[in-house]
Design an enzyme around this catalytic site. Sequence first.
Site, PDB file in Angstrom:
ATOM      1  N   CYS A  40       0.833  -1.202   0.000  1.00  0.00           N
ATOM      2  CA  CYS A  40       0.000   0.000   0.000  1.00  0.00           C
ATOM      3  C   CYS A  40       0.867   1.252   0.000  1.00  0.00           C
ATOM      4  O   CYS A  40       1.433   1.630   1.029  1.00  0.00           O
ATOM      5  CB  CYS A  40      -0.925  -0.009   1.219  1.00  0.00           C
ATOM      6  SG  CYS A  40      -1.970   1.454   1.351  1.00  0.00           S
ATOM      7  N   CYS A  43      -0.479   4.064   2.246  1.00  0.00           N
ATOM      8  CA  CYS A  43      -0.254   3.805   3.674  1.00  0.00           C
ATOM      9  C   CYS A  43       1.191   4.065   4.088  1.00  0.00           C
ATOM     10  O   CYS A  43       1.447   4.636   5.150  1.00  0.00           O
ATOM     11  CB  CYS A  43      -0.608   2.359   4.011  1.00  0.00           C
ATOM     12  SG  CYS A  43      -2.249   1.824   3.493  1.00  0.00           S
ATOM     13  N   ASP A  44       2.141   3.623   3.269  1.00  0.00           N
ATOM     14  CA  ASP A  44       3.539   3.584   3.693  1.00  0.00           C
ATOM     15  C   ASP A  44       4.495   4.473   2.901  1.00  0.00           C
ATOM     16  O   ASP A  44       5.670   4.581   3.260  1.00  0.00           O
ATOM     17  CB  ASP A  44       4.050   2.138   3.621  1.00  0.00           C
ATOM     18  CG  ASP A  44       3.246   1.205   4.507  1.00  0.00           C
ATOM     19  OD1 ASP A  44       2.815   1.642   5.591  1.00  0.00           O
ATOM     20  OD2 ASP A  44       3.041   0.038   4.116  1.00  0.00           O
TER      21      ASP A  44
END
Length: 222
Positions: A40, A43-44
């Site tokens: 992701c 997300c990261d």
Amino acid sequence: MKTDEDEYEAKAIVIATGAEHKKLGVPGEEAYSGRGVSYCAVCDGAFFKDRELAVIGGGDSAIEEGLYLTQMAKKVTVIHRRDQLRAQQIIQKRAFANDKMHFVWNAQVQEIQGDDMKVTGVKYRDKETGEEHVLPVAGVFIYVGIMPMTEAFQDLGVLDEHGWIPTDEHMRTKVPGVFAIGDVRAKDLRQITTAVGEGGTAGQGVFNYIQSLNDTNIEIKA
């Protein structure tokens, strides 16, 4: 509903079993998950500002997420097992026009390497020459497909041809009393924030559905 432990009866059900990213199945993938291996970018990606990254895959998700990563990363290298991308042409044009995007073609990832703490590189084999190479990177973002966790619902009549669960805006499936939320739904964006909102919508939908069942059981006295 039948589970491994017991059977349950309910007037309504909300399916929230999610989806699972397909894995490469190579050494280092599990060991460095959360320590440089990610599925992701949203997300990261922020953890890799000004770093060099690898994206594995060649479809829409891989290229779109790779483009997103160029906003933070110093360099993004797409490693693809074929000699051309599968992403839509408009997405490909954006990728090829981005100076931070680089491509390795006809490559089979063999290992994700690290120093026991974090990712340090990706080892891959050139499928045409057989030569092995190591690409030094700080992070590896894998996009080789995603699978809905819907095997238990195959006979329920709520799945589409790809195994996802279509719903309306109220999270209702085509089977009365069956709702679905989160990554298991047929949709474009799969994020925690969207799933939380869908949970609230489904909760209200379940309440309304059960209330409608109760209303039909009320005897009207003359």
